[in-house]
Design an enzyme around this catalytic site. Structure first.
Site, short mmCIF file in Angstrom:
data_model
loop_
_atom_site.label_atom_id
_atom_site.label_comp_id
_atom_site.label_asym_id
_atom_site.label_seq_id
_atom_site.Cartn_x
_atom_site.Cartn_y
_atom_site.Cartn_z
N SER A 127 0.84 -1.21 0.00
CA SER A 127 0.00 0.00 0.00
C SER A 127 0.86 1.24 0.00
CB SER A 127 -0.92 0.02 1.22
OG SER A 127 -0.15 0.14 2.38
N HIS B 11 -4.30 -4.81 -3.12
CA HIS B 11 -3.99 -4.55 -1.71
C HIS B 11 -5.03 -5.17 -0.79
CE1 HIS B 11 -3.79 -1.64 1.87
NE2 HIS B 11 -2.84 -2.55 1.99
N GLU C 23 -8.17 -3.57 -2.52
CA GLU C 23 -8.06 -2.41 -3.40
C GLU C 23 -7.31 -2.83 -4.67
OE1 GLU C 23 -8.06 1.29 -0.26
OE2 GLU C 23 -6.24 0.10 -0.38
N ASN D 294 -6.02 2.92 3.80
CA ASN D 294 -4.89 3.22 4.68
C ASN D 294 -4.69 4.72 4.89
OD1 ASN D 294 -4.34 0.59 5.14
ND2 ASN D 294 -2.27 0.60 4.30
#
Ligand code: 3HC
Length: 297
Positions: free
Chosen positions: A121, A142, A154, A193
């Site tokens: 990430s 991700h 993701e 994140n």
């Protein structure tokens, strides 16, 4: 349906091992590789415990568990698996030079049709895609910790990622029973994140300012905001070193002191107190996994 049948996961840490199991559970043939044989052994034991527990809870049958393990190979031989992989998911250490070297090697070995994906990430696709021969077949996939449980993945498009790669990667995510969140444009940290980081930074600010202790802040997040766990509990789960390395990289890129790791986090990392995996982080953990709040500062 995606054309993916065979998956290689590189890295048998907390993320790689569970990503591999998710794929095997969904019917894919998976090899999970690591340089370190003992990391593979630990991954195998952890996965066995998790899957046995799913059988005991009636979530899957013993036959489904055994069939999933039949589809999963834990191996130190990365290159043999790379030769036949339709999809490679890299879940190695969060260090850009390591990832770039790995992808350069993998792109020379994997079939020219294979999709190469990173679970990172902190590093956007373009930071790694320039190391491979077919950057149009590169994207980030991700996953979230624990990958066996968290539904989101993701799917991140880099500037050179093709529409076909995005379509295959997104279809694959749905096939493994996850929910795809597509980012059409790369940004470090992606969506989840970045939001999590803002919460974590504020929690550390409150702690370092002496406004409330670790347990109080975690309790507020759980009981006032409905979070499943507080930011300090979550850092202990994911590994304090992971967030530290992300921040260090962001500071190296931007030079902005606001991006640097917090003093308290740096102290924990310097002491080797990295969270649950070392038995001590923001909390101290007993062998049975029970946690006790301590003053970590
Ligand atoms: N690995 C695998 N499975 C786990 C697990 C682990 N480490 N911890 C718990 N589980 C499973 C349990 O076996 C149980 O499975 P079941 O539903 O089949 O019974 C299920 O998760 C629920 O566990 P528990 O009942 O023991 O505990 P909770 O209800 O508190 O759930 C949790 C645990 C799923 C970890 C939950 O607390 C949670 O969702 N926490 C937040 C996690 C989160 O925010 N993750 C994102 C982190 S950021 C990230 O990953 C980004 C990356 O770049 C670092």
């Amino acid at each position: 349906m995606s054309p993916v049948r065979t998956v290689l996961v590189v890295g048998a840490g907390a993320m790689g091992s569970q990503i591999a199991m998710v794929c095997a559970n969904a019917g894919f043939d998976v090899t999970c590789t690591d340089l370190d044989r003992s990391a593979l052994d630990r991954a195998g034991e952890m996965l066995r415990t998790r899957m046995d527990s799913s059988v005991a809870k009636g979530r899957i049958t013993a036959e489904q568990r055994d069939a999933a393990f039949d589809r999963l190979t834990l191996s130190t031989d990365r290159d043999t698996a790379a030769r036949t992989a339709d999809l490679v998911i890299e879940a190695a250490v969060e260090k850009l030079d390591v990832k770039r070297a790995l992808f350069a090697e993998l792109s020379a070995i994997a079939p020219t049709t294979a999709i190469l994906a990173s679970n990172s990430s902190s590093f956007v696709p373009s930071a790694m895609a320039s190391a491979v021969s077919h950057p149009e077949r590169f994207c980030n996939l991700h996953f979230f910790n624990p990958a066996l449980v968290m539904r989101c993945v993701e799917v991140v498009r880099g500037p050179q990622t093709s529409d076909a790669t995005m379509a295959t990667a997104t279809a694959f995510v749905e096939e493994i029973g996850k929910t795809a969140v597509v980012l059409e444009k790369e940004i470090p940290g992606f969506v989840a994140n970045r939001i999590l980081g803002a919460v974590r930074d504020e929690a550390i600010h409150l702690l370092e300012g002496g406004y409330a202790d670790v347990e109080a802040i975690d309790t507020a997040c759980r009981t006032a905001l409905g979070y499943p766990m507080g930011p300090f509990e979550l850092m202990d789960l994911t590994g304090i070193d992971i967030g530290y390395l992300v921040k260090k990289q962001r500071f190296a890129d931007s030079g902005d002191p606001a991006d640097a790791p917090a003093d308290s986090v740096t102290r924990l990392v310097d002491r080797g107190d990295l969270g649950r995996k070392t038995g001590r982080g923001w909390y101290v953990y007993s062998d049975s996994g029970e946690k006790v709040a301590v003053n970590p500062l």
